[in-house]
Design a protein around this motif. Structure first.
Motif, PDB file in Angstrom:
ATOM      1  N   ALA A  14      94.492  83.420  85.799  1.00  0.00           N
ATOM      2  CA  ALA A  14      93.735  83.462  84.537  1.00  0.00           C
ATOM      3  C   ALA A  14      94.331  84.455  83.530  1.00  0.00           C
ATOM      4  O   ALA A  14      93.818  84.575  82.423  1.00  0.00           O
ATOM      5  N   PHE A  15      95.415  85.108  83.924  1.00  0.00           N
ATOM      6  CA  PHE A  15      95.961  86.158  83.059  1.00  0.00           C
ATOM      7  C   PHE A  15      97.425  85.888  82.754  1.00  0.00           C
ATOM      8  O   PHE A  15      98.167  85.366  83.597  1.00  0.00           O
ATOM      9  N   GLY A  60      89.466  86.208  81.879  1.00  0.00           N
ATOM     10  CA  GLY A  60      90.900  86.030  81.706  1.00  0.00           C
ATOM     11  C   GLY A  60      91.363  86.587  80.369  1.00  0.00           C
ATOM     12  O   GLY A  60      90.562  86.919  79.488  1.00  0.00           O
TER      13      GLY A  60
END
Length: 626
Positions: free
Chosen positions: A357-358, A396
């Motif tokens: 999510a990053f 995120g």
């Protein structure tokens, strides 16, 4: 020393006998100059600017007294008196208009009256000169001072003020005169507070000093020290109020930084002590678990439980390492390092820790200077910062790592001295921090995370690493604007070193000998002794330095001493000095739960707590091999 020299008189008369008579009257009390004509009088005035009183005859050839005094007024501020032997009213009026005479006396004069008239004129001159001096000093003060200054009457209306005060009120200087300051402020509360403060100073009839916080639209708050000084008349009544304002914002910021540095130092000392005691406990726990594991457990489940406990104890050891980094009690292995390469080395670990999510961005300066840092601890600091950024963005987001070269001026960056630094910034697009959270961010155990989800040691470890490395850490953040944590590391003056290669060859085993174990903690002493016994050595245990020195005298067969560094009454440093005087060739291994490098005797090996049996075995083998 005469602080008040006699006043100077200029006597002008065309008759020598009159000049002699006047000189005789005044010379005991005054400094007397004489001139026989108006032209000569003007020459004297040009050369003597400090003439207090001019006494001139009216009827003189070439230039009458009233004409002379009119011309004298253009070059001198002296008091003027006219002498005349005729009832010449027109000449007196002319002298009053053009020469601005203070009086006139007829000829022949009455000595006492004339002397009194001259004395009064000389005193008026002195008073006028003193007033001019005070006005010049006041004007110079008002014009030269960068601090806002003002004088107000009893109703709070400006009588005098300087440009700085007018600028603070956003009002042209002349437009401020005669206006009440409170009425020029925005807000009823501010006006009421000003009137109350001024009235209190006037009522006290003595200087009052206050520290006020002021908020300007669109700007940060400012701190201003205001001195209110009542001006009293001859009867002691406060008739006017002088105010002096000095901006203390920068000084307050310096004081807060100093207070924060002192607090961090105190917390660091406390953290170092906690880590020392915690490491002693972990040494006993981890050592006991390892000994239990090596006894051969009957059931696989028991072995799993013991290994799980060992892993938990090792995690506790990691926490103490962070505490020691914060408290600057852990000796860093500083070396010239390529920070860009260190970032690249931990990138895979960072990506695995962040999750899908990053997004991780790198902006690394290709011409980056080498920096002085412990590579291992730097990697841990970078991981801590990225995890903090991840936790600030539960849905995120993006994390950026930037490196750059920066030359810092004195006092430009917090508690950083001027010089060349390598800056590493970790930025996120998270929720940011309010000022009250930012002020505590570096404190150990402070965390905004839920219970069980954070130790509050990540940022404190980063701060400790940079400070011990000779740099600092700076946080920039605001609610809703994300957070940037920037590390400043000192520039190395030599090329970056290549990482040392690890030698995987097994350490040689040592022949069994008698080992003296010195530790005031019974649990640690027992674990150390049991490790050594399992390695085949004969162990002698003592709880303190005095007993150790006694044993060294009585037991000539002791071949090695293993001692704690921090003990009551006699420290490990003092013990090593005493042991060396008795047995100069005796190998000594020091154990410590924390170690300030300055406290460790030079040339002695140090084993950090908590340690494993293999760590102890390696050091013992090396020391006995020498």
């Amino acid at each position: 020393m005469n602080l008040n020299p006699p006043a100077t008189l200029l006597l002008v008369d065309d008759e020598p006998e009159i000049l002699v008579a006047l000189s005789d009257l005044f010379e005991d009390e005054f400094r007397v100059l004489t001139a026989s004509s108006g032209a000569r009088g003007l020459e004297i005035l040009a050369a003597e600017p400090d003439v207090h009183v001019i006494i001139s005859d009216q009827r003189m050839p070439e230039m009458t007294g009233d004409v002379f005094l009119g011309r004298a007024r253009q070059v001198s501020r002296s008091e003027a008196l006219l002498l005349t032997g005729y009832a010449d009213l027109e000449a007196v009026i002319n002298a009053l208009n053009h020469g601005r005479i203070a009086g006139y006396a007829p000829k022949p004069w009455e000595p006492a009256a004339l002397l009194s008239m001259v004395r009064n004129a000389a005193e008026r001159f002195r008073l006028a000169r003193a007033l001019e001096t005070e006005q010049a000093l006041l004007q110079g003060l008002l014009e030269s001072s960068a601090d806002p200054l003002s004088f107000k009457d009893a109703q709070g209306r400006f009588v005098r003020l300087n440009a700085a005060k007018a600028a603070a009120l956003s009002c042209p200087l002349n437009d401020c005169l005669g206006r009440e300051e409170a009425g020029m402020l925005e807000g009823v509360a501010a006006a009421a507070a000003l009137r109350s403060a001024d009235a209190e100073a006037m009522a006290r009839r003595r200087a009052v000093e206050t520290l006020e916080q002021r908020q300007e639209p669109g700007g940060p708050p400012r701190w201003v020290r205001v001195s209110r000084i009542p001006i009293l008349d001859g009867e002691g009544r406060a008739t006017h109020l002088a105010t002096v304002e000095h901006d203390m914002t920068e000084q307050r910021a310096l004081e807060e930084r100093l207070h924060q540095a002192e607090k961090m130092q105190a917390l660091g000392t406390m953290a170092g002590g906690v880590a020392h005691d915690f490491n002693n406990l972990l040494t006993a726990i981890l050592g006991s678990l390892e000994l239990l594991l090596h006894t051969g457990l009957a059931q696989p489940r028991q072995e799993r439980l013991v290994k799980n406990a060992i892993m938990a104890a090792e995690r506790g050891s990691t926490l103490t390492q962070r505490l020691l980094s914060f408290s600057r009690k852990r000796e860093l292995q500083l070396r010239a390092s390529d920070v860009n390469q260190l970032v690249a080395d931990v990138e895979d670990l960072l990506l695995r820790s962040l999750g899908d999510a990053f997004t991780l961005h790198r902006h690394l300066d290709e011409g980056l200077w080498p920096a002085m840092v412990d590579p291992e601890q730097f990697g841990l600091a970078l991981l801590n910062l990225c995890i903090n950024s991840r936790d600030a963005m539960p849905e995120g987001g993006e994390i950026s790592i930037r490196t750059r070269n920066v030359t810092v001026r004195e006092e430009e960056v917090g508690d950083l001295t001027g010089g060349d630094y390598v800056a590493i910034a970790v930025s996120d697009t998270g929720s940011g921090m309010p000022p009250e959270v930012m002020a505590q961010a570096f404190e150990p155990f402070f965390t905004t995370k839920e219970v069980g989800k954070g130790t509050g040691l990540g940022l404190s470890m980063v701060y400790g690493l940079t400070r011990q490395s000779g740099g600092t850490t700076v946080i920039t953040s605001a609610p809703g604007e994300g957070t940037t944590v920037e590390l400043f590391l000192p520039r190395a003056r030599r090329p970056a070193e290549m990482p040392a290669r690890q030698d995987g060859a097994p350490q040689p085993t040592a022949h069994p000998v008698t080992v003296l174990v010195v530790d005031d903690d019974p649990a640690v002493r027992r674990v150390t002794a049991t490790f050594l016994s399992d390695l085949g050595h004969r162990v002698v245990e003592v709880p303190d330095g005095e007993a150790a020195l006694r044993m060294l005298r009585e037991e000539p067969g002791i071949r090695l001493m293993v001692s704690d560094l921090v003990m009551p009454r006699m420290s490990g440093v003092e013990l090593t000095e005493g042991a060396r005087s008795l047995r100069p060739a005796l190998p000594i291994l020091l154990l410590t739960g924390y170690a300030d490098p300055a406290r460790v005797p030079e040339g002695y090996p140090v084993l950090r707590k908590p340690f494993r049996r293999a760590d102890l075995a390696q050091w013992v083998a090396e020391l006995l091999q020498d």
